[in-house]
Write a protein that holds these residues in place. Structure first.
Motif, PDB file in Angstrom:
ATOM      1  N   ALA A  93      -0.835   2.400   7.763  1.00 38.02           N
ATOM      2  CA  ALA A  93      -1.046   1.209   6.922  1.00 38.02           C
ATOM      3  C   ALA A  93      -0.796  -0.064   7.734  1.00 38.02           C
ATOM      4  N   LEU A  94       0.261  -0.052   8.525  1.00 40.03           N
ATOM      5  CA  LEU A  94       0.556  -1.254   9.330  1.00 40.03           C
ATOM      6  C   LEU A  94      -0.567  -1.527  10.331  1.00 40.03           C
ATOM      7  N   ALA A  95      -1.020  -0.468  10.999  1.00 45.73           N
ATOM      8  CA  ALA A  95      -2.074  -0.664  12.007  1.00 45.73           C
ATOM      9  C   ALA A  95      -3.365  -1.136  11.338  1.00 45.73           C
ATOM     10  N   SER A 149       7.131   7.628   9.602  1.00 47.59           N
ATOM     11  CA  SER A 149       6.123   8.034   8.618  1.00 47.59           C
ATOM     12  C   SER A 149       4.712   7.680   9.093  1.00 47.59           C
ATOM     13  N   LYS A 150       3.859   8.698   9.120  1.00 48.46           N
ATOM     14  CA  LYS A 150       2.463   8.492   9.527  1.00 48.46           C
ATOM     15  C   LYS A 150       1.777   7.471   8.633  1.00 48.46           C
ATOM     16  N   THR A 190       0.820  -1.218   0.000  1.00 55.05           N
ATOM     17  CA  THR A 190       0.000   0.000   0.000  1.00 55.05           C
ATOM     18  C   THR A 190       0.847   1.258   0.000  1.00 55.05           C
ATOM     19  N   VAL A 191       1.872   1.318   0.867  1.00 54.98           N
ATOM     20  CA  VAL A 191       2.602   2.580   1.006  1.00 54.98           C
ATOM     21  C   VAL A 191       4.059   2.499   0.560  1.00 54.98           C
ATOM     22  N   GLY A 192       4.464   1.325   0.113  1.00 58.31           N
ATOM     23  CA  GLY A 192       5.773   1.186  -0.525  1.00 58.31           C
ATOM     24  C   GLY A 192       6.983   1.505   0.321  1.00 58.31           C
ATOM     25  N   TYR A 193       7.093   0.971   1.503  1.00 57.26           N
ATOM     26  CA  TYR A 193       8.346   1.125   2.266  1.00 57.26           C
ATOM     27  C   TYR A 193       9.127  -0.184   2.179  1.00 57.26           C
ATOM     28  N   SER A 194      10.420  -0.110   2.474  1.00 64.46           N
ATOM     29  CA  SER A 194      11.163  -1.376   2.514  1.00 64.46           C
ATOM     30  C   SER A 194      11.492  -1.679   3.971  1.00 64.46           C
ATOM     31  N   ILE A 195      11.499  -2.956   4.304  1.00 64.50           N
ATOM     32  CA  ILE A 195      11.708  -3.332   5.707  1.00 64.50           C
ATOM     33  C   ILE A 195      13.137  -2.997   6.097  1.00 64.50           C
ATOM     34  N   PRO A 196      13.331  -2.193   7.141  1.00 61.61           N
ATOM     35  CA  PRO A 196      14.697  -1.892   7.558  1.00 61.61           C
ATOM     36  C   PRO A 196      15.322  -3.088   8.249  1.00 61.61           C
TER      37      PRO A 196
END
Ligand SMILES: Nc1ncnc2c1ncn2[C@@H]1O[C@H](COP(=O)(O)OP(=O)(O)O)[C@@H](O)[C@H]1O
Ligand SMILES: [Mg+2]
Length: 366
Positions: free
Chosen positions: A325-327, A319-320, A233-239
């Motif tokens: 998105a995770l919640a 990031s909000k 959905t929000v396109g982050y990469s897992i750190p």
């Protein structure tokens, strides 16, 4: 295996089971998981049920004394139907299972003075078994995979004091460990939430690799599904992909007798995974556990998590959009689970807290 014998000189019949146990309902459990249902028997057959009720009341383990259950049936056909059902019936719902025979054998049935059923009622069966000088925790798992995963977690986390110290014995779907005198939690107050957050951070920091001793499918873990759905959905990469608890919730923590946090329990979903999703799941669950103070519960837990080494929070957490998105995906998984378990109370529990918790996590001041 059920062996049936005829009682001589009467109309009654008798069935002999290898390991009979009696459940609360009209059901005889025999031979670990096979059942036969006596509901629907009438007339003289109910004499048998009165007998059974007396046995149950007399014995806290619901174990019928000896190895014989009398099945007094008025007609041979009823008895035959009963015996047939005893042999062919399906697996029991988990909540009706008796204490596993292996536990009785390993602990020593004669030493057992009582038991408490600790099962949450959803996944597995858990008992505290009391002997004269000690007690044990016995957990029977819904599947062998879950058991292997929790055994694996205990071996990895045990030396770090995050899990019970020693597994006493095990079989395909059962673990037994000495009871370390802990209790279900009472209130998620500030001290408790901080300790819970701190403990989660230290689990995330366990070094030395998480051995993949059993079938390890990262995509099977709830937190990894949450993480990848949010990434889409929000396109982050897992750190960080590292050790995750996988089922972080207030109900999966244990307290001492004064109600102070001691450690997490229930490591069935432990393994390599998305630690950001694991953290957000912990925050969502903390908020749900305090519907009167969701914002505080979330802030306290996060403060505990951020404490240990001052290294700060994983980067995308600031990031909000990522947090929201995770919640959101946490709630999707949790409500899907509650629906699958046909648990309307659980569904209500999550639905009631949903919006305040989503708002609190999204607007966190970081
Ligand atoms: N070591 C323990 N000491 C005391 N109670 C325990 C212990 N382990 C589990 N429990 C209790 O049993 C319940 C169910 O255990 P858990 O491991 O969470 O199983 P499940 O997978 O069914 O949720 C917990 O909520 C907890 O109250
Ligand atoms: Mg649990």
């Amino acid at each position: 295996m059920v062996a049936a014998q005829f009682w001589t000189g009467t109309e009654s019949r008798e069935a002999t089971f290898a390991n009979p146990c009696v459940s609360r309902r009209n059901t005889v459990i025999a031979n670990r998981g096979r059942r036969c249902d006596l509901a629907g028997t009438h007339g003289p057959d109910s004499l048998w049920q009165r007998d059974r009720a007396r046995h149950c009341a007399a014995d806290p383990l619901w174990h019928v004394r000896g190895r014989t259950i009398a099945c007094r049936a008025s007609k041979p056909s009823t008895f035959q139907a009963f015996s047939r059902r005893a042999i062919v019936s399906t697996e029991l719902p988990i909540t009706m299972l008796p204490v596993p025979q292996i536990a009785l054998e390993l602990i020593g049935a004669a030493k057992i003075r009582g038991k408490i059923d600790l099962s949450g009622g959803y996944n597995n069966s858990v008992w505290k078994i009391f002997c004269d000088d000690r007690s044990y925790i016995v957990k029977r798992y819904r599947s062998e995979w879950l058991k292997n995963n929790e055994a694996n977690a205990i071996s990895v986390l045990g030396p770090h004091r995050h899990a019970p110290k020693a597994i006493y014995a095990q079989s395909a779907r059962v673990l037994i460990w000495p009871d370390d005198g802990l209790f279900p939690p009472r209130t998620l107050d500030e001290a408790y939430a901080r300790s819970m957050g701190y403990a989660l951070r230290t689990i995330h920091s366990v070094k030395g690799g998480v051995p993949v001793r059993y079938v390890d499918r990262p995509e099977w873990r709830t937190v990894n599904r949450i993480g990848s759905a949010a990434q889409r959905t929000v396109g982050y990469s897992i750190p960080v992909s590292g050790p995750v608890h996988g089922d972080v919730r207030f109900g999966n923590t244990l307290a001492d007798e004064t109600g102070r946090f001691v450690r997490f329990s229930d490591f069935e979903e432990f393994g390599q995974g998305d630690q950001l999703a694991d953290l957000v799941l912990g925050l969502v669950e903390a908020g749900c556990a305090r519907p009167d103070l969701p914002d505080d519960a979330i802030r306290w837990t996060l403060a505990g998590y951020a404490d240990p080494d001052g290294a700060g929070l994983p980067h995308p957490f600031s990031s909000k959009e990522v947090r929201a998105a995770l919640a959101h995906h946490c709630f999707k998984e949790l409500t899907a689970w509650a629906k699958a378990e046909a648990a309307p109370k659980l569904l209500e529990y999550y639905e009631a807290a949903r919006q305040p918790v989503l708002d609190a996590i999204t607007t966190l001041d970081i």
